[in-house]
Design an enzyme around this catalytic site. Structure first.
Site, PDB file in Angstrom:
ATOM      1  N   ASP A 265      53.082 -96.722  41.997  1.00 33.94           N
ATOM      2  CA  ASP A 265      51.915 -96.261  41.132  1.00 33.94           C
ATOM      3  C   ASP A 265      52.289 -95.015  40.478  1.00 33.94           C
ATOM      4  O   ASP A 265      51.754 -94.660  39.359  1.00 33.94           O
ATOM      5  CB  ASP A 265      50.729 -95.902  42.261  1.00 33.94           C
TER       6      ASP A 265
ATOM      7  N   LYS B 244      48.383 -99.019  52.636  1.00 38.06           N
ATOM      8  CA  LYS B 244      49.219 -98.483  51.958  1.00 38.06           C
ATOM      9  C   LYS B 244      49.972 -97.446  52.908  1.00 38.06           C
ATOM     10  O   LYS B 244      51.059 -97.010  52.695  1.00 38.06           O
ATOM     11  CB  LYS B 244      48.634 -97.627  50.661  1.00 38.06           C
TER      12      LYS B 244
END
Ligand code: NAP
Length: 289
Positions: free
Chosen positions: A107, A71
């Site tokens: 997210d 990520k």
């Protein structure tokens, strides 16, 4: 489904990736929508990340999710990174541009989605347990919801200080303070939202809880306890919170909503969120899970 000569590819990059639930929910949505797309898992070792995303662009993959451990590492490989992803310091969704892959972080959207309809959080205080990757999306989300105070609790003073410093120049400027775990008895009575971002209570540590019942009893009766973990559903933390009379939320909706935001971006149209949620619930409820 039938794979045709025109079938388009979407997928998720990670290592490991076998546990990912993203293929289940995305393929359920694609089938429901009648889209000629397939979403597949790609195991990519850290040293192969640059070659992998270049190769996946070359073969015309339309969109990618990125999960642990890529990520952060993927960010320098992208042509564009959204301000939201820069603030979080991590990217979980890539889409194609003429210049190369662009990246954002859904997210934050996923975390916020079940909170926004519940109340106006502008005068509220968030208490966040843990200061790892997910905590960054949670802080950014609380910043977007306008929380008056955001308190992050961690176990390593140096990491906590670095976490706080990392927000100093972020486009989102939450009013953030950091604390050791010993501060919890003093912090809990002011907490309107308590978020567990530690892995305590996941399947490997099922039955464990970051907060014991006597600590939960210190929270206001109106507090909401949000555990990012799924499964188990419920975690020990959420069972104890319910027994204390507190409202609870688990991590499944965050997973669904971050996926729905990514899919809507790739397809440029609304996606069937209920189908995605139901596919995950059915998958998690299989015998033996
Ligand atoms: P991470 O980067 O490894 O961060 C974990 C944090 O928890 C760190 O601050 C770590 O402290 C702390 N921690 C770990 N074990 C602890 C313990 N025994 N006692 C106290 N603190 C402890 O992991 P992450 O990526 O943030 O993920 C954390 C959790 O969120 C996982 O359970 C993951 O499944 C969940 N998650 C859910 C979603 C969703 O969509 N629902 C999305 C993302 C993540 P140190 O820094 O001191 O090691």
């Amino acid at each position: 489904m039938t794979i045709t000569g025109k079938t388009q590819l979407l997928g998720v990059l990670g290592d490991p990736v076998a546990h990912s639930l993203s293929p289940v929910m995305h393929n359920a949505a694609l089938a429901e929508m009648g889209m000629d797309y397939v979403y597949v898992p790609f195991t990519v070792k850290p040293l192969e990340l640059a070659r992998a995303i270049a190769g996946l662009a070359a073969i015309g993959v339309q969109g990618l999710n990125v999960t642990i451990p890529h990520k952060q590492a993927v960010m320098p490989l992208l042509a564009v990174v959204t301000p939201e992803a820069k603030a979080v310091g991590a990217v979980n969704t890539l889409w194609r541009t003429e210049q190369g892959w662009a990246g954002t972080n859904t997210d934050v959207t996923g975390f916020i989605a079940p909170l926004r309809p519940r109340q106006n959080w502008a005068t509220a205080t968030a208490l966040i347990l843990g200061n790892g990757g997910a905590a960054r999306a949670v802080v950014a989300g609380c910043g977007q919801l306008g929380f008056r105070a955001i308190q992050v609790v961690g176990r390593q003073a140096q990491k906590l200080a670095a976490f706080q410093a990392s927000w100093a120049h972020a486009p989102i400027q939450p009013s953030l303070t950091v604390h050791g775990w010993e501060a919890l008895p003093a912090l809990l009575p002011q907490a309107d939202l308590i978020v567990n971002t530690t892995p305590l209570g996941m399947s490997t540590t099922a039955g464990q809880t970051p907060l014991p019942a006597e600590y939960l009893a210190l929270a206001p009766a109106t507090a909401l306890v949000y555990d990012l973990i799924y499964p188990p559903r419920p975690t020990r933390l959420l069972t104890l919170a319910s027994e204390t009379g507190l409202a609870t939320l688990d991590g499944l909706e965050m997973l669904v909503q971050q996926g729905a935001a990514a899919l809507a971006m790739w397809l440029q149209q609304p996606v069937p969120v209920d189908t995605m949620r139901q596919a995950l619930v059915d998958w998690l409820d299989r015998p033996g899970q």
